[in-house]
Design an enzyme around this catalytic site. Structure first.
Site, short mmCIF file in Angstrom:
data_model
loop_
_atom_site.label_atom_id
_atom_site.label_comp_id
_atom_site.label_asym_id
_atom_site.label_seq_id
_atom_site.Cartn_x
_atom_site.Cartn_y
_atom_site.Cartn_z
CE LYS A 57 -3.49 -1.92 2.59
NZ LYS A 57 -4.40 -2.52 1.13
CB CYS A 58 4.49 1.36 -0.38
SG CYS A 58 5.67 3.40 -1.21
N GLY A 59 3.14 3.72 -2.47
CA GLY A 59 3.03 4.94 -3.52
C GLY A 59 4.34 3.75 -4.36
CB THR A 61 2.82 -0.99 -4.59
OG1 THR A 61 2.65 -0.17 -2.61
CG2 THR A 61 2.19 -2.17 -4.47
#
Length: 184
Positions: A57-59, A61
């Site tokens: 859930k990361c930018g 990803t």
């Protein structure tokens, strides 16, 4: 006679040997796969390994796409990506092992090995990352992992090169380092 502090002298050689021994010890550190099976990096002996702390859930990803492309391009040439899920950065990997596996396989088609969720910083830092974080990247940063998707290229002989999370899997510096580290 070699001087202790001469370039290429005893001190320089000793530092290189010590760094190589630390890197080699990461191959024997026990860890588990995402499915709970006992493993170690020694399972990939003789290969170039790109160790990456990952999050769902990361930018960053979407880097999974590039990591999987590297796996597809170089996997049959003695290379593997190894993912290490970590929830230490903005709680961006909150899922269970099953949720992480499902997300990675269905969203990004990940086929490379995924290890158990670990800590890469702090008191509970996994010993593999305790050794890896001693290596500085091109900007001179060593120590704590800064964010998700920091990359460590480990050559078959144990040399380690570190790449910032902002270095994408397609970056020529990373691709060139991978190509140079492939076993002959």
């Amino acid at each position: 006679m070699l001087q202790p502090y001469a370039v290429g002298g005893y001190a320089s050689t000793a530092r290189r040997i010590a760094a190589r021994l630390r890197a080699m010890s990461i191959f024997t550190e026990p860890i588990h796969t995402l499915r709970g099976d006992a493993a170690s990096l020694n399972d990939f002996a003789g290969k170039a390994i790109l160790a990456v702390n990952v999050a769902s859930k990361c930018g960053l990803t979407p880097q999974y796409t590039g990591l999987e492309a590297l796996q597809a391009q170089y996997g049959d040439r003695g290379f593997t990506v190894v993912g290490f899920p970590c929830n230490q950065f903005g709680a961006q990997e909150p899922g269970s092992a099953e949720e992480i596996e499902t997300f990675c396989s269905t969203t990004y088609g990940v086929t490379f090995p995924m290890m158990e969720k670990i800590d890469v910083n702090g008191e509970g830092r996994h010993p593999i990352y305790a050794a890896l974080t001693e290596t500085a990247d091109a900007e001179g940063h060593s120590g704590d992992i800064r964010w998700n998707f920091e990359k460590f290229l480990i050559t078959p002989d144990g040399a380690v090169t570190r790449f910032s999370p902002m270095v994408t899997p397609e970056d020529p510096s990373l691709v060139g380092a991978i190509e140079a580290s492939l076993p002959s």
